[in-house]
Scaffold this active site. Structure first.
Site, PDB file in Angstrom:
ATOM      1  N   SER A 188      59.832  56.191  74.836  1.00  0.00           N
ATOM      2  CA  SER A 188      60.055  55.731  76.205  1.00  0.00           C
ATOM      3  C   SER A 188      61.334  56.261  76.829  1.00  0.00           C
ATOM      4  CB  SER A 188      60.059  54.205  76.246  1.00  0.00           C
ATOM      5  OG  SER A 188      61.180  53.706  75.563  1.00  0.00           O
ATOM      6  N   THR A 244      50.053  48.118  75.145  1.00  0.00           N
ATOM      7  CA  THR A 244      50.439  47.007  76.028  1.00  0.00           C
ATOM      8  C   THR A 244      49.509  46.958  77.234  1.00  0.00           C
ATOM      9  OG1 THR A 244      52.267  46.038  77.280  1.00  0.00           O
ATOM     10  CG2 THR A 244      52.066  48.411  77.395  1.00  0.00           C
ATOM     11  N   LYS A 247      52.078  47.874  81.226  1.00  0.00           N
ATOM     12  CA  LYS A 247      52.627  49.085  81.866  1.00  0.00           C
ATOM     13  C   LYS A 247      51.505  49.725  82.695  1.00  0.00           C
ATOM     14  CE  LYS A 247      56.122  49.202  78.268  1.00  0.00           C
ATOM     15  NZ  LYS A 247      57.264  48.509  78.868  1.00  0.00           N
ATOM     16  N   THR A 362      70.062  50.579  74.103  1.00  0.00           N
ATOM     17  CA  THR A 362      68.725  51.130  74.370  1.00  0.00           C
ATOM     18  C   THR A 362      68.703  52.629  74.058  1.00  0.00           C
ATOM     19  OG1 THR A 362      68.555  49.477  76.121  1.00  0.00           O
ATOM     20  CG2 THR A 362      66.887  51.191  76.106  1.00  0.00           C
TER      21      THR A 362
HETATM   22  N1  PMP Z   1      56.681  49.346  72.259  1.00  0.00           N
HETATM   23  C1  PMP Z   1      57.425  50.162  73.019  1.00  0.00           C
HETATM   24  C2  PMP Z   1      57.574  51.570  72.588  1.00  0.00           C
HETATM   25  C3  PMP Z   1      58.030  49.687  74.198  1.00  0.00           C
HETATM   26  O1  PMP Z   1      58.786  50.503  74.946  1.00  0.00           O
HETATM   27  C4  PMP Z   1      57.847  48.338  74.568  1.00  0.00           C
HETATM   28  C5  PMP Z   1      58.458  47.707  75.829  1.00  0.00           C
HETATM   29  N2  PMP Z   1      59.163  48.395  76.659  1.00  0.00           N
HETATM   30  C6  PMP Z   1      57.075  47.527  73.744  1.00  0.00           C
HETATM   31  C7  PMP Z   1      56.514  48.044  72.609  1.00  0.00           C
HETATM   32  C8  PMP Z   1      56.862  46.074  74.089  1.00  0.00           C
HETATM   33  O2  PMP Z   1      55.833  45.967  75.025  1.00  0.00           O
HETATM   34  P1  PMP Z   1      55.787  44.746  76.056  1.00  0.00           P
HETATM   35  O3  PMP Z   1      56.706  45.101  77.200  1.00  0.00           O
HETATM   36  O4  PMP Z   1      54.348  44.644  76.455  1.00  0.00           O
HETATM   37  O5  PMP Z   1      56.266  43.536  75.324  1.00  0.00           O
END
Ligand code: PMP
Length: 403
Positions: A188, A244, A247, A362
Site C-alpha cells: 500500500s 477487504t 477500499k 507507517t
Molecule cells: N491489509 C492491508 C495491506 C492494508 O493496507 C489494510 C488497511 N489499510 C488492511 C489489511 C486492513 O483492512 P481494513 O481497512 O479493511 O481493516
C-alpha cells in the site's frame, strides 16, 4: 503514577517529531466524489480528496446505494448477533458466495474488517497447526504482523519481495514442519507488486501454504476484479486469498477465501470471528452489489489507470519526485516528517486539496511521503491543480526534484 502526565508526555513526543496524527473532519458527499466538505477551524468549505482508499468511488455508486437502501428497509439496521447466534443474515450468505466465486475458491468467510480477517486467520492457523513456522514479508501490514505475533508460532521475516531470501530461509527449516508464507500483492505505501508466481513455485518446492493479502488489488486488477492473482492466472496456486470490502468495494468488512475445509476451520476456531457481531445486512448487500458490478464492468479500473498515468506524466513534467511502480498508488516523496506534514497542511489551507501525510511508523523514517490515489472521478483540471500546487511548494521550498 500520574497517568495524565504520562499520556501528555508521550503525545508531546509525537508533536515534536511532527508525526502527531490529526484527523481531517470531512463530510463525504455521495454523487460529488472526490469533492468533500471540510469542517475546519475557520468554517466549512469544499476540498478535493486525493488520498481516498475508496479507489473507484464505489461508495457512492447508485447500484451500491440502492442495494443498501433496499436491505436497510427490508432487514433493519444491525445484524442482531454473532454469526453463530442469530447474526447470520441471508445477505451474508449471498456475499460469501459472491466472494468465493470472485476468487475461484470453494468458500469464503466474512469478518468485520480486513484487519480482523488477517489477524484472526493468521493467528488461528499459526497457533493451531502443530509446529507451524511462518515466513512473513518484511513489509507486511500491521494486521498480519499482529496476528502472527499473537499465535506465538516461530516466524522468519524474509526480505521484501525477495524470492532468494525466502528460499534460503525455507531451506534452513526442518522439511517436515508445516510452513505458511504470508505476503501481499500490491503493497500500500510503495505501490510495488509481489512476485506471486515465484513465491508459489517456492511454496510448492517446500510444501508450504501460501497466504496472500489482496486488500489493495481486489476490484482493481484482473478481468473480474479478482486482484493480481486473477490477473496473473494464479488463484488456484494460493492456499488463501484475503481481501477487504472497504477500499475498491466502497463499504466496510474483510474476508478470506480458500478451500471449504480451510474456511470451515477458521470459522470454527478463530475467536476474532466467533465472538464478534456480524456486519449489518445493508453493508453486506452494498458489498455484493459493488463486487457484482466490478465483475462485469472494467470501465472504472480502466479509467482509474488512465488517471494514474495522466498524473504521473504531469508530475514528471513538473519535476516532482514520485516512486515509480506498476500500480495505482502514487507516492510523492518528501523524506522528512515535519516537512511532509507542513506540505499537507498547506495543500489544505491554501489550495483546498486534501492529502494526508504518511509518516513513521507507517513508512520508515526518511521516506515520509504524500500517498496519492487517483480515482476515475479526478478530472484533468483536478490533476492540473494538484500538480501546480505541488510545483509552487517544491519551487519555493527548494525541495528535492526528480532526476
Ligand atoms: N491489509 C492491508 C495491506 C492494508 O493496507 C489494510 C488497511 N489499510 C488492511 C489489511 C486492513 O483492512 P481494513 O481497512 O479493511 O481493516
Amino acid at each position: 503514577m500520574d497517568f495524565e502526565t504520562f499520556f501528555r508526555k508521550e503525545l508531546d513526543g509525537l508533536h515534536r517529531e511532527g508525526r502527531y496524527r490529526v484527523f481531517a473532519d470531512l463530510e463525504r458527499q455521495a454523487g460529488r466524489f472526490p469533492t468533500a466538505t471540510y469542517h475546519g477551524e475557520n468554517g466549512s468549505r469544499d476540498v478535493t480528496v486525493w488520498c481516498s482508499n475508496d479507489y473507484l468511488g464505489m461508495g457512492q455508486h447508485p447500484k451500491v446505494l440502492a442495494a443498501m437502501h433496499q436491505a436497510l428497509d427490508g432487514s433493519g439496521a444491525g445484524a442482531g448477533g454473532t454469526r453463530n447466534i442469530g447474526g447470520t443474515n441471508h445477505y451474508h450468505v449471498l456475499l460469501e458466495r459472491e466472494l468465493a466465486d470472485l476468487h475461484g475458491k470453494e468458500a469464503a468467510l466474512l469478518f468485520n474488517s480486513g484487519y480482523m480477517s488477517n489477524w484472526a486467520s493468521l493467528s488461528t492457523l499459526a497457533a493451531k497447526l502443530p509446529g507451524c513456522v511462518i515466513l512473513t514479508d518484511a513489509l507486511n501490514h500491521a494486521s498480519m504482523i499482529e496476528g502472527i505475533r499473537h499465535s506465538r508460532a516461530e516466524k522468519h521475516i524474509f526480505a521484501h519481495n525477495d524470492p532468494d531470501d525466502l528460499r534460503r530461509k525455507l531451506a534452513a527449516l526442518d522439511p517436515n514442519t508445516p510452513k505458511l508464507i504470508a505476503f501481499e500483492s500490491v503493497y500500500s505505501m510503495d505501490g510495488d507488486i509481489a512476485p506471486i508466481r515465484e513465491f508459489c513455485d517456492i511454496a510448492d518446492e517446500f510444501g508450504a501454504m501460501t497466504y496472500l493479502d489482496e486488500v489493495h488489488a481486489v476490484g482493481l486488477y484482473g478481468p473480474r476484479g479478482g486482484g493480481i492473482s486473477e490477473r496473473d492466472g494464479l488463484t488456484d496456486r494460493l492456499t488463501l486469498i484475503q481481501g477487504t470490502l472497504a477500499k475498491s468495494f466502497g463499504v466496510i468488512g474483510g474476508y478470506i477465501t480458500g478451500s471449504a475445509a480451510l474456511c470451515d476451520f477458521i470459522r470454527s476456531f478463530a475467536s476474532g470471528f466467533i465472538f464478534s457481531s456480524s456486519l449489518p445486512p445493508a453493508v453486506a448487500a452494498g458489498a455484493t452489489a459493488a463486487i457484482r458490478h466490478l465483475k462485469e464492468s472494467s470501465a472504472e479500473r480502466e479509467r482509474q489507470q488512465d488517471r494514474v498515468h495522466a498524473l504521473r506524466r504531469k508530475l514528471d513534467a513538473a519535476g516532482i519526485p514520485h516512486l515509480p511502480n506498476p500500480s495505482h498508488i502514487v507516492p510523492v516523496m518528501v523524506g522528512e516528517a515535519k516537512a511532509c506534514k507542513a506540505i499537507s497542511d498547506e495543500l489544505l489551507a491554501r489550495f483546498d486539496i486534501y492529502v494526508q501525510p504518511i509518516n513513521y511508523p507507517t513508512v520508515p523514517r526518511g521516506t515520509e511521503r504524500l500517498r496519492i490515489t487517483p480515482s476515475p472521478f479526478h478530472s484533468d483540471a483536478d490533476i492540473d491543480r494538484l500538480v501546480a500546487a505541488l510545483g509552487t511548494i517544491w519551487a519555493r521550498d527548494g525541495l528535492q526534484r526528480a532526476a
